[in-house]
Each structure stands twice: as C-alpha cells, then as structure tokens.
Write a protein that holds these residues in place. Structure first.
Motif, PDB file in Angstrom:
ATOM      1  N   PRO A  95       0.905  -1.204   0.026  1.00  0.00           N
ATOM      2  CA  PRO A  95      -0.118   0.228   0.001  1.00  0.00           C
ATOM      3  C   PRO A  95       0.801   1.162  -0.001  1.00  0.00           C
ATOM      4  CG  PRO A  95      -0.025  -0.953   2.297  1.00  0.00           C
ATOM      5  CD  PRO A  95       0.673  -1.843   1.276  1.00  0.00           C
ATOM      6  N   ASP A  96       0.254   2.384  -0.195  1.00  0.00           N
ATOM      7  CA  ASP A  96       1.020   3.760  -0.145  1.00  0.00           C
ATOM      8  C   ASP A  96       1.375   3.739   1.131  1.00  0.00           C
ATOM      9  OD1 ASP A  96       0.388   4.143  -2.832  1.00  0.00           O
ATOM     10  OD2 ASP A  96      -1.112   5.211  -2.629  1.00  0.00           O
ATOM     11  N   PRO A  97       2.441   4.824   1.322  1.00  0.00           N
ATOM     12  CA  PRO A  97       2.942   5.120   2.783  1.00  0.00           C
ATOM     13  C   PRO A  97       1.921   5.815   3.529  1.00  0.00           C
ATOM     14  CG  PRO A  97       4.510   5.643   1.368  1.00  0.00           C
ATOM     15  CD  PRO A  97       3.395   5.345   0.439  1.00  0.00           C
ATOM     16  N   ALA A  98       1.454   5.418   4.681  1.00  0.00           N
ATOM     17  CA  ALA A  98       0.587   6.232   5.455  1.00  0.00           C
ATOM     18  C   ALA A  98       0.938   7.771   5.788  1.00  0.00           C
ATOM     19  CB  ALA A  98       0.862   5.455   7.016  1.00  0.00           C
ATOM     20  N   LYS A 118      -4.496   5.953   5.875  1.00  0.00           N
ATOM     21  CA  LYS A 118      -3.850   4.687   6.410  1.00  0.00           C
ATOM     22  C   LYS A 118      -2.862   4.116   5.420  1.00  0.00           C
ATOM     23  CE  LYS A 118      -5.246   0.528   8.790  1.00  0.00           C
ATOM     24  NZ  LYS A 118      -6.699  -0.076   9.086  1.00  0.00           N
ATOM     25  N   GLY A 119      -1.893   3.388   5.891  1.00  0.00           N
ATOM     26  CA  GLY A 119      -0.928   2.771   4.864  1.00  0.00           C
ATOM     27  C   GLY A 119       0.166   1.935   5.371  1.00  0.00           C
ATOM     28  N   ARG A 120       1.426   1.758   4.588  1.00  0.00           N
ATOM     29  CA  ARG A 120       2.428   1.132   5.087  1.00  0.00           C
ATOM     30  C   ARG A 120       3.307   1.902   6.012  1.00  0.00           C
ATOM     31  NH1 ARG A 120       6.699   2.287   1.724  1.00  0.00           N
ATOM     32  NH2 ARG A 120       6.168   2.929  -0.255  1.00  0.00           N
ATOM     33  N   GLU A 132      -8.049   6.770   3.805  1.00  0.00           N
ATOM     34  CA  GLU A 132      -6.952   7.391   2.841  1.00  0.00           C
ATOM     35  C   GLU A 132      -5.450   7.771   3.415  1.00  0.00           C
ATOM     36  OE1 GLU A 132      -8.564  10.881   1.170  1.00  0.00           O
ATOM     37  OE2 GLU A 132     -10.224   9.661  -0.067  1.00  0.00           O
ATOM     38  N   VAL A 147      -1.192   2.383  10.664  1.00  0.00           N
ATOM     39  CA  VAL A 147      -0.675   1.432   9.528  1.00  0.00           C
ATOM     40  C   VAL A 147      -1.495   0.192   9.222  1.00  0.00           C
ATOM     41  CG1 VAL A 147       1.522   1.704  10.148  1.00  0.00           C
ATOM     42  CG2 VAL A 147       0.395   0.152  11.374  1.00  0.00           C
ATOM     43  N   THR A 148      -1.502  -0.201   7.855  1.00  0.00           N
ATOM     44  CA  THR A 148      -2.267  -1.361   7.414  1.00  0.00           C
ATOM     45  C   THR A 148      -1.689  -2.546   7.804  1.00  0.00           C
ATOM     46  OG1 THR A 148      -1.219  -1.268   5.392  1.00  0.00           O
ATOM     47  CG2 THR A 148      -3.349   0.041   5.663  1.00  0.00           C
TER      48      THR A 148
END
Length: 348
Positions: A205-208, A234-236, A232, A308-309
């Motif tokens: 996923p895109d960076p958080a 949330k991410g790595r 939107e 984070v995901t």
C-alpha cells in the motif's frame, strides 16, 4: 519427475504413529527412553484387506484444485470419496490430465502453486497401475511413517469429453507413493500442455500519512475499519519513520468502547511483519470468515503518528506474523475510549 509431494515435518494425525516401536527393531538406533530397557512389545500383524473403490462418476469437465491446500492427502481417511473412484468399465481414455502442486519462486520466496498437465502416450501401463487394489487395515494395528503426503489428482477424459476423477491406489498408510507403478506410468507419458494456476499478485500500500494524534475510536456500527479520509491516510510504514511507541485500538463491542493499549518492547519483529507485502488475485480457496484487525498506530520521537495497514493474503485474511509480533510486546497502559470518533494525542 512428476512425483508425489510429501511434507516431512507434519504428523499424520489419524494414523497410529508408533515411532518408538518402529525403531526398536534396529539395535543400532538404540532405545527410545533412557534407563532400564522396557519389556519388549509384540504387535499382532495388521489384517490387510484389498480395496477397490466404486467406479468414478462421469463428469462434464475436469477441474483441478484451485489451491495447493485443496489437494487430497494421506491423512484423509475418506480417500477416495465420490465422485472420485476407480476407472469405470468400458471407459475408453482419450486424454489424461494430472493436477499436482509444485514449488515456484516468486520475488525470491518459494511458494506452492497448482499445475495442470495434459499427458499423452501409451495409456495401457497407467490403466494397469490404476487397476491395482488399494490396501486398508485397522489403524490401531498400523505402524506408519510420520509423513503427510499430498496426492495428485488424475483426470481421464474420453472422446465425448466425459471426465472421471480417478483414485490412485494407496498403501494401508494411504500413501500413493507406496504404489510406484502409478508414478512410473505417469512419468512415461509426455507432457503436451501445462497450465499454471495464477499466483497471487504481491503489492504494497501507499505510505501512511503523517498525523499529529492517535485517533483511536470505534465508528458507528461496530466496524473498526476506517472509511473516508481516515482510510486514505492509512498505509504502510513510510521510509525513514522510526517508531518509539505502538498504540493498538482493541474494540469492546459489548461496552461500545475501544481499549487504547500502549505497547512497549522490541519493535523489530513488528516492523518486519508490517513490511511484508499483501496479496490479491490468483487461485483462491478461502475459509468463510472475515478478519477485522484492531487499528494499529505508530508514534515517533517527534510525536508524529501513522495508522498502519496489516498485510493481507489474497483471501483478505490477516498475515499472522503481525499478530504474533504484537503479542510479544508488553501492554504498559490501557485507556478506554468512547465509541464516537475522537482524537487522542499520544505522549511520545
């Protein structure tokens, strides 16, 4: 060689695995326990009977298992079960298809996939091998090796396109590899076509997005999955983000609250787990359940936060490495948060 796929580390739970008794016949291997020798034990020889399955049921087409996990194994005490069975009388084979699991390397990691191979050649040796009866015995009398063996799926097709899923002869320990004539006949055939079931695509996923506070709350309806702007953001874990604190938001649906758990300890295993890719697409055989992970927040020394995901497999189930890493951390404080969207600034 297109052989059977044993898993050497998995015990066969439904068969008696009397390893010590098996070893006792070899003086070189010594005893199974220390101390004085135990009195010798004599097992009655198992009564072995021949098993010829019912004829396989005619089907309109072949269907290989969608996932390596769907292949039959020697631990399956009901093998072979309908519609799988013996070759029906007067069934004239026009084509043969072998479905088997195989190992392949994906992005440097060895993974199991499913192969479908169309075979051609002289089918007479194969039909002769398939006509050999299987062997069965009382499981309580058996001494079987602790090997879990995956059994390939073999389809025969006639000129009309009718197909039968035929059982491979097996030993009393339900091992197809113990009937080597079947494998020899398969190896003598020529592969004329191969279909590899699609493997899952790996992605990150895109960076958080960096935030200024931990928004640990339970949205209405009891769903702990973020929506809208929260989703939107949330991410790595972004490159260069060094967490010093972990916040886990654990929902308590009965009390309509969320427990804000502050965790401490060695964060390295957690960061390694979160850095694993997720999967999507490919052949799937999914258990019918949904994972709703607790929200997970990381805080750095500057007080910046990220939501984070969790890495997922292609069934959208959680990668267990993340939960294992979280369980290794220590809860230092727990704070209940009302079940309305609120923001809580975490103290780094």
């Amino acid at each position: 060689m297109r052989g059977f796929l044993p898993r050497w580390t998995t015990p066969v739970p439904r068969l008696a695995l009397l390893a010590c008794l098996a070893l006792a016949s070899s003086f070189a291997l010594g005893g199974c326990t220390a101390g004085d020798p135990e009195p010798s034990i004599t097992l009655d020889a198992p009564t072995v009977t021949a098993l010829v399955p019912k004829p396989a049921i005619l089907q309109k087409s072949i269907e290989c298992p969608a996932s390596p996990e769907d292949f039959p194994r020697n631990a399956d005490t009901n093998y072979p079960a309908e519609p799988r069975g013996s070759v029906p009388a007067d069934f004239v084979v026009e084509k043969v298809f072998l479905c088997r699991p195989d190992m392949t390397e994906i992005d440097g990691t060895a993974k199991l996939i499913a192969h479908q191979e169309e075979l051609q050649g002289d089918f007479a040796p194969l039909l002769a091998a398939l006509a050999v009866p299987s062997e069965r015995a009382d499981a309580g009398q058996l001494v079987c090796p602790a090997i879990l063996e995956t059994i390939p799926v073999l389809w025969l097709v006639n000129a009309s396109g009718e197909a039968v899923d035929v059982a491979l002869p097996t030993t009393e320990c339900r091992q197809a590899s113990g009937k080597p004539d079947t494998q020899k006949a398969i190896d003598a055939l020529k592969i004329i076509d191969v279909e590899v079931f699609p493997v899952p695509e790996q992605y990150f996923p895109d960076p958080a997005a960096l935030q200024s506070a931990v928004a640990c709350s339970l949205p209405a309806g009891g769903n702990n999955m973020p929506t809208g702007t929260a989703a939107e953001m949330k991410g790595r874990v972004p490159d260069g983000f060094v967490p010093t604190e972990v916040i886990r938001c654990t929902p308590d649906l009965a009390a309509a609250t969320v427990h804000d758990d502050q965790l401490s300890g060695d964060l390295t295993p957690l960061l390694e787990a979160l850095a694993m890719p997720s999967e999507r697409g490919g052949a799937r055989s999914c258990l019918d359940y949904a994972d709703v992970p607790p929200e997970l927040w990381l805080v750095n020394a500057q007080g910046q936060t990220i939501n984070v995901t969790w890495p997922l497999d292609n069934c959208e189930h959680l990668n267990p490495a993340t939960a294992l890493a979280l369980n290794a951390l220590t809860i230092t404080t727990t704070t209940p948060v009302p079940a309305t969207p609120t923001a809580k600034v975490s103290t780094p």
